[in-house]
Design an enzyme around this catalytic site. Structure first.
Site, short mmCIF file in Angstrom:
data_model
loop_
_atom_site.label_atom_id
_atom_site.label_comp_id
_atom_site.label_asym_id
_atom_site.label_seq_id
_atom_site.Cartn_x
_atom_site.Cartn_y
_atom_site.Cartn_z
N ASN A 202 33.87 104.30 8.32
CA ASN A 202 33.38 103.99 9.67
C ASN A 202 33.94 102.66 10.16
OD1 ASN A 202 31.47 104.42 11.97
ND2 ASN A 202 30.67 102.47 11.20
N GLN B 27 58.77 88.00 -3.19
CA GLN B 27 59.10 89.43 -3.17
C GLN B 27 59.73 89.85 -4.49
OE1 GLN B 27 58.11 91.37 -0.89
NE2 GLN B 27 58.15 90.37 1.12
N ILE C 50 35.06 100.79 4.29
CA ILE C 50 34.44 102.11 4.41
C ILE C 50 34.99 102.79 5.67
CG2 ILE C 50 32.36 101.45 3.15
CD1 ILE C 50 30.90 101.36 5.87
N GLY D 53 60.77 88.43 7.54
CA GLY D 53 60.02 87.24 7.94
C GLY D 53 60.83 85.99 7.69
N LYS E 129 46.60 95.62 7.43
CA LYS E 129 46.34 96.25 6.12
C LYS E 129 44.84 96.53 5.94
CE LYS E 129 50.31 94.04 3.88
NZ LYS E 129 50.59 92.93 4.80
N THR F 189 55.31 95.01 -1.83
CA THR F 189 56.65 94.71 -2.35
C THR F 189 56.69 93.49 -3.27
OG1 THR F 189 57.05 93.49 -0.30
CG2 THR F 189 57.86 95.75 -0.40
N ASP G 13 50.04 94.06 11.34
CA ASP G 13 50.04 94.29 9.88
C ASP G 13 48.72 93.76 9.32
OD1 ASP G 13 50.82 94.90 7.32
OD2 ASP G 13 52.23 93.22 7.14
O1 LIG Z 1 54.45 95.60 0.92
C1 LIG Z 1 54.50 94.75 1.84
C2 LIG Z 1 53.78 94.87 3.01
C3 LIG Z 1 53.90 93.91 3.97
N1 LIG Z 1 54.70 92.85 3.80
C4 LIG Z 1 54.79 91.86 4.89
O2 LIG Z 1 56.14 91.78 5.37
C5 LIG Z 1 56.51 90.44 5.63
C6 LIG Z 1 57.67 90.07 4.77
O3 LIG Z 1 57.98 88.71 4.95
P1 LIG Z 1 59.21 87.99 4.21
O4 LIG Z 1 59.06 86.56 4.63
O5 LIG Z 1 60.47 88.64 4.74
O6 LIG Z 1 59.03 88.17 2.74
C7 LIG Z 1 55.26 89.58 5.37
O7 LIG Z 1 54.62 89.38 6.61
C8 LIG Z 1 54.40 90.44 4.48
O8 LIG Z 1 53.02 90.25 4.71
C9 LIG Z 1 55.41 92.71 2.65
O9 LIG Z 1 56.18 91.73 2.45
N2 LIG Z 1 55.31 93.69 1.69
#
Ligand SMILES: O=c1ccn([C@@H]2O[C@H](COP(=O)(O)O)[C@@H](O)[C@H]2O)c(=O)[nH]1
Length: 236
Positions: A74, A191, A72, A211, A68, A121, A66
């Site tokens: 290239n 979140q 650019i 997580g 992300k 999120t 992950d």
């Molecule tokens: O939109 C997003 C994209 C990535 N994440 C990643 O998922 C886990 C979620 O962890 P929790 O502890 O369950 O909240 C974390 O590694 C984020 O970097 C996200 O939450 N939302």
């Protein structure tokens, strides 16, 4: 991949958001056969976790990097080529057309799948507005899902709140991967767009990224098994 082809226990992706490779290895040992799919993000990746991705893949686990990516074209393309050599299953890029195109072209011929992160999120409509966007979260997620599909991206990352709408747009050809999963009673943390595992599956998510509710649980293995049970029940 059609949802029915994903084994129920492979739908849980545990985020190894931990400070060191040693801590991650200890967590993987504790989780044992309960978890087949791991996510490595900023914290572990920047603490030497990328070789662990290769090692886990060699041990038969699936790995989601992950990272992300957003740069650019290239630079994105060269990064994707390096990640493809690690044996990971999924890699995230931000859902900007230039970035997605570069990533999709660079993964050609590899087994690596590119996932487009639509709107994080932890964002709600106010956060998007503060970042300079004039759209609501749901509208921007749907617009980005359409662009990702047109470009040939393999999957979408969104909150489960948008899963049903995205399914209507992209059908079942794209993987739908949802963080923002909170089993009932667990802390929301940062979140903002969340659902329980059962509701996320019912909404159409293929994979659930979890997580803290697992890695910070007193008994991570029991927490993972409880999610599997919820997923199995939701799948009927
Ligand atoms: O939109 C997003 C994209 C990535 N994440 C990643 O998922 C886990 C979620 O962890 P929790 O502890 O369950 O909240 C974390 O590694 C984020 O970097 C996200 O939450 N939302």
């Amino acid at each position: 991949m059609q949802p029915a082809q994903i084994a129920p226990r492979d739908r849980l992706i545990v985020a190894l958001d931990l400070p060191s490779v040693a801590a991650a290895e200890a967590m993987i040992d504790r989780l044992g056969d309960s978890v087949s799919f791991y996510k490595i993000g900023y914290q572990l990746g920047y603490a030497g976790g990328l070789p662990l991705a290769r090692e886990l893949a060699g041990r038969g686990k699936k790995v989601f990097l992950d990272l992300k990516l957003h740069d650019i074209g290239n630079t994105v393309a060269r990064g994707v080529e390096s990640v493809a050599a690690l044996g990971a299953t999924f890699l995230t890029v931000h859902a900007y057309p230039q970035t997605m195109k570069a990533a999709v072209e660079a993964r050609a011929g590899a087994s690596l799948k590119i996932l487009a992160v639509t709107v994080l999120t932890s964002y709600d409509d106010n956060d998007l507005q503060a970042a300079g966007y004039g759209l609501k979260v749901s509208d921007l997620v749907e617009a980005r899902a359409r662009q990702a599909q047109a470009i040939g991206v393999d999957g979408i990352v969104s909150s489960p709140e948008e899963a049903a709408a995205i399914r209507k747009i992209v059908g079942h050809e794209m993987n739908l991967v949802t963080p923002g999963i909170r089993p009932a009673g667990s802390a929301t943390g940062d979140q903002k767009r969340i659902m329980t595992p059962a509701r996320a599956i019912a909404a159409g998510a293929d994979y659930l990224v979890v997580g803290r509710p697992v890695v910070e649980a007193d008994d991570p293995k029991a927490a993972a098994e409880a999610i599997h049970a919820e997923v199995a029940q939701a799948l009927g």
